[in-house]
Write a protein that holds these residues in place. Sequence first.
Motif, PDB file in Angstrom:
ATOM      1  N   ASP A 172       0.838  -1.195   0.000  1.00 34.78           N
ATOM      2  CA  ASP A 172       0.000   0.000   0.000  1.00 34.78           C
ATOM      3  C   ASP A 172       0.873   1.246   0.000  1.00 34.78           C
ATOM      4  OD1 ASP A 172      -2.229  -1.629   0.147  1.00 34.78           O
ATOM      5  OD2 ASP A 172      -2.425  -1.446   2.330  1.00 34.78           O
ATOM      6  N   TYR A 173       0.419   2.248  -0.738  1.00 36.26           N
ATOM      7  CA  TYR A 173       1.120   3.532  -0.785  1.00 36.26           C
ATOM      8  C   TYR A 173       0.254   4.621  -0.166  1.00 36.26           C
ATOM      9  CZ  TYR A 173       4.874   1.654  -3.625  1.00 36.26           C
ATOM     10  OH  TYR A 173       5.956   0.932  -4.062  1.00 36.26           O
ATOM     11  N   TYR A 174       0.781   5.191   0.921  1.00 33.82           N
ATOM     12  CA  TYR A 174       0.197   6.355   1.572  1.00 33.82           C
ATOM     13  C   TYR A 174       0.980   7.584   1.075  1.00 33.82           C
ATOM     14  CZ  TYR A 174      -2.050   2.939   4.646  1.00 33.82           C
ATOM     15  OH  TYR A 174      -2.796   1.889   5.127  1.00 33.82           O
ATOM     16  N   PRO A 175       0.541   8.804   1.424  1.00 38.88           N
ATOM     17  CA  PRO A 175       1.257   9.988   0.921  1.00 38.88           C
ATOM     18  C   PRO A 175       2.767   9.957   1.161  1.00 38.88           C
ATOM     19  CG  PRO A 175      -0.842  10.675   1.851  1.00 38.88           C
ATOM     20  CD  PRO A 175      -0.716   9.193   2.130  1.00 38.88           C
ATOM     21  N   ALA A 176       3.195   9.549   2.353  1.00 38.69           N
ATOM     22  CA  ALA A 176       4.638   9.526   2.648  1.00 38.69           C
ATOM     23  C   ALA A 176       5.368   8.498   1.790  1.00 38.69           C
ATOM     24  CB  ALA A 176       4.868   9.229   4.126  1.00 38.69           C
ATOM     25  N   ASP A 177       4.683   7.392   1.459  1.00 38.23           N
ATOM     26  CA  ASP A 177       5.296   6.351   0.622  1.00 38.23           C
ATOM     27  C   ASP A 177       5.497   6.842  -0.807  1.00 38.23           C
ATOM     28  OD1 ASP A 177       5.215   4.292   2.686  1.00 38.23           O
ATOM     29  OD2 ASP A 177       3.048   4.330   2.386  1.00 38.23           O
ATOM     30  N   VAL A 178       4.525   7.611  -1.303  1.00 34.04           N
ATOM     31  CA  VAL A 178       4.640   8.164  -2.658  1.00 34.04           C
ATOM     32  C   VAL A 178       5.839   9.110  -2.725  1.00 34.04           C
ATOM     33  CG1 VAL A 178       3.521   9.581  -4.428  1.00 34.04           C
ATOM     34  CG2 VAL A 178       2.163   7.963  -3.074  1.00 34.04           C
ATOM     35  N   GLU A 179       5.959   9.960  -1.709  1.00 33.76           N
ATOM     36  CA  GLU A 179       7.065  10.920  -1.689  1.00 33.76           C
ATOM     37  C   GLU A 179       8.413  10.195  -1.618  1.00 33.76           C
ATOM     38  OE1 GLU A 179       8.039  15.239   0.362  1.00 33.76           O
ATOM     39  OE2 GLU A 179       6.304  14.082   1.004  1.00 33.76           O
ATOM     40  N   LYS A 180       8.459   9.114  -0.856  1.00 38.29           N
ATOM     41  CA  LYS A 180       9.698   8.349  -0.738  1.00 38.29           C
ATOM     42  C   LYS A 180      10.037   7.660  -2.060  1.00 38.29           C
ATOM     43  CE  LYS A 180      11.913   4.798   2.120  1.00 38.29           C
ATOM     44  NZ  LYS A 180      11.735   3.852   3.249  1.00 38.29           N
ATOM     45  N   LYS A 181       9.026   7.145  -2.760  1.00 42.33           N
ATOM     46  CA  LYS A 181       9.265   6.402  -3.995  1.00 42.33           C
ATOM     47  C   LYS A 181       9.594   7.319  -5.168  1.00 42.33           C
ATOM     48  CE  LYS A 181       7.195   2.874  -7.017  1.00 42.33           C
ATOM     49  NZ  LYS A 181       8.249   1.864  -6.807  1.00 42.33           N
ATOM     50  N   LEU A 182       8.851   8.421  -5.306  1.00 45.48           N
ATOM     51  CA  LEU A 182       8.974   9.275  -6.487  1.00 45.48           C
ATOM     52  C   LEU A 182       9.744  10.569  -6.231  1.00 45.48           C
ATOM     53  CD1 LEU A 182       5.381   8.941  -8.034  1.00 45.48           C
ATOM     54  CD2 LEU A 182       7.438   7.596  -8.538  1.00 45.48           C
ATOM     55  N   GLY A 183       9.945  10.917  -4.961  1.00 43.30           N
ATOM     56  CA  GLY A 183      10.660  12.157  -4.665  1.00 43.30           C
ATOM     57  C   GLY A 183       9.798  13.396  -4.747  1.00 43.30           C
ATOM     58  N   VAL A 184       8.489  13.214  -4.924  1.00 43.18           N
ATOM     59  CA  VAL A 184       7.539  14.330  -4.935  1.00 43.18           C
ATOM     60  C   VAL A 184       6.275  13.895  -4.203  1.00 43.18           C
ATOM     61  CG1 VAL A 184       8.382  15.351  -7.100  1.00 43.18           C
ATOM     62  CG2 VAL A 184       6.546  13.637  -7.166  1.00 43.18           C
ATOM     63  N   ARG A 185       5.468  14.880  -3.776  1.00 39.93           N
ATOM     64  CA  ARG A 185       4.196  14.573  -3.131  1.00 39.93           C
ATOM     65  C   ARG A 185       3.188  14.060  -4.170  1.00 39.93           C
ATOM     66  NH1 ARG A 185       5.006  19.952  -1.685  1.00 39.93           N
ATOM     67  NH2 ARG A 185       3.175  20.471  -2.952  1.00 39.93           N
ATOM     68  N   PRO A 186       2.139  13.362  -3.721  1.00 40.29           N
ATOM     69  CA  PRO A 186       1.129  12.896  -4.683  1.00 40.29           C
ATOM     70  C   PRO A 186       0.559  14.013  -5.549  1.00 40.29           C
ATOM     71  CG  PRO A 186       0.787  11.806  -2.586  1.00 40.29           C
ATOM     72  CD  PRO A 186       1.866  12.830  -2.360  1.00 40.29           C
ATOM     73  N   ASP A 187       0.353  15.196  -4.961  1.00 41.16           N
ATOM     74  CA  ASP A 187      -0.231  16.297  -5.736  1.00 41.16           C
ATOM     75  C   ASP A 187       0.755  16.888  -6.748  1.00 41.16           C
ATOM     76  OD1 ASP A 187       0.808  17.359  -2.989  1.00 41.16           O
ATOM     77  OD2 ASP A 187       0.825  19.135  -4.275  1.00 41.16           O
ATOM     78  N   GLN A 188       2.021  16.450  -6.705  1.00 43.79           N
ATOM     79  CA  GLN A 188       3.025  16.941  -7.658  1.00 43.79           C
ATOM     80  C   GLN A 188       3.355  15.921  -8.745  1.00 43.79           C
ATOM     81  OE1 GLN A 188       6.028  17.775  -4.556  1.00 43.79           O
ATOM     82  NE2 GLN A 188       6.004  19.904  -5.230  1.00 43.79           N
ATOM     83  N   VAL A 189       2.746  14.731  -8.660  1.00 41.40           N
ATOM     84  CA  VAL A 189       3.079  13.664  -9.605  1.00 41.40           C
ATOM     85  C   VAL A 189       2.762  14.077 -11.041  1.00 41.40           C
ATOM     86  CG1 VAL A 189       2.459  11.330 -10.343  1.00 41.40           C
ATOM     87  CG2 VAL A 189       2.855  11.793  -7.926  1.00 41.40           C
ATOM     88  N   VAL A 190       1.627  14.728 -11.255  1.00 38.40           N
ATOM     89  CA  VAL A 190       1.235  15.149 -12.605  1.00 38.40           C
ATOM     90  C   VAL A 190       2.252  16.128 -13.180  1.00 38.40           C
ATOM     91  CG1 VAL A 190      -0.502  16.383 -13.952  1.00 38.40           C
ATOM     92  CG2 VAL A 190      -1.219  14.726 -12.232  1.00 38.40           C
TER      93      VAL A 190
END
Length: 310
Positions: A172-190
């Motif tokens: 499961d990916y929570y907001p902190a996991d997304v930031e750790k994986k991609l280096g950006v917050r979920p709202d910055q992925v786009v």
Amino acid sequence: IFFITKIIAMPPTLYLIDGHALAYRAYFALSGANPDRWQTSTGEPTAGIFGFASVLMRLLENDKPDYMAVAFDVGKTFRHEMYPEYKGTRAKMPDDLRPQIERIRQLVDSFNLPRLEMDGYEADDVLGSVARQAAEQGLGVKIITGDRDLLQLVNERVIVNLPGRSMSDARDYYPADVEKKLGVRPDQVVDMKALMGDSSDNIPGVYGIGEKTAQKLLAQYETLDGIYAHLDEIPKRFQSKLATDKEAAYLSQDLARIRVDLPVDLDIEQSRTDQLDAPAVTALFRELEFHSLINRLNKLTDSAAPPAAE
């Protein structure tokens, strides 16, 4: 001294399954090693169907979600109209997987689960829109997919489940996991995809801007708009690339953004997982010769049944 304990109840959870993504993942996971194993006695291929059904069963057995629905793609979308080359580099669907997708649709119907589709849009858009509706109604949402694009939907009420090296080590990916994986917050992925593009979807991005540069720019300026508002502050070697490909950056942003405002109607009561049509599922499993899944289904429905009166 009195201690007051505050118990926080978890909200009911809607599981949303990305039908095509899960079917692809299941198909390639099972058919690679021994493709001849995954067909019926009449020669019907079943790797994708079996893998999909097995994951569905595992979710019902282990996670016991309150509600569940499945979304599917339906062909060309508005993104192809905006950019005809969208997903143009993707390999064609394997010939033996195509009929399995229809079988998987049949499987979802036999489970008595809502099947969500909308002409002109991808399953991602349907999932995003339903997730937003459900969250606004106070539900928790868990999206089961193999597509990292959906990480942009993660927030305090929506989590995304992605597989690792195999189907069984999904996490499961929570907001902190997304930031750790991609280096950006979920709202910055786009906006990250707008800058660096995405070869898997053939989204162009800005030529010469890679992951590390995109991360640094978004860390400093937050958004694509913020980057272009401070273009004169950016080092020359990146400034010229951004200026030249500004139109491509905003096109890429539009292509990458999952729509969350579609008028998708989900009857939440129809999504209840305690309304499984066991006879219909059993009949389909028999037809597909999924004998091991019939045993699991029997255990699942026995455990879900109310105790018999003495």
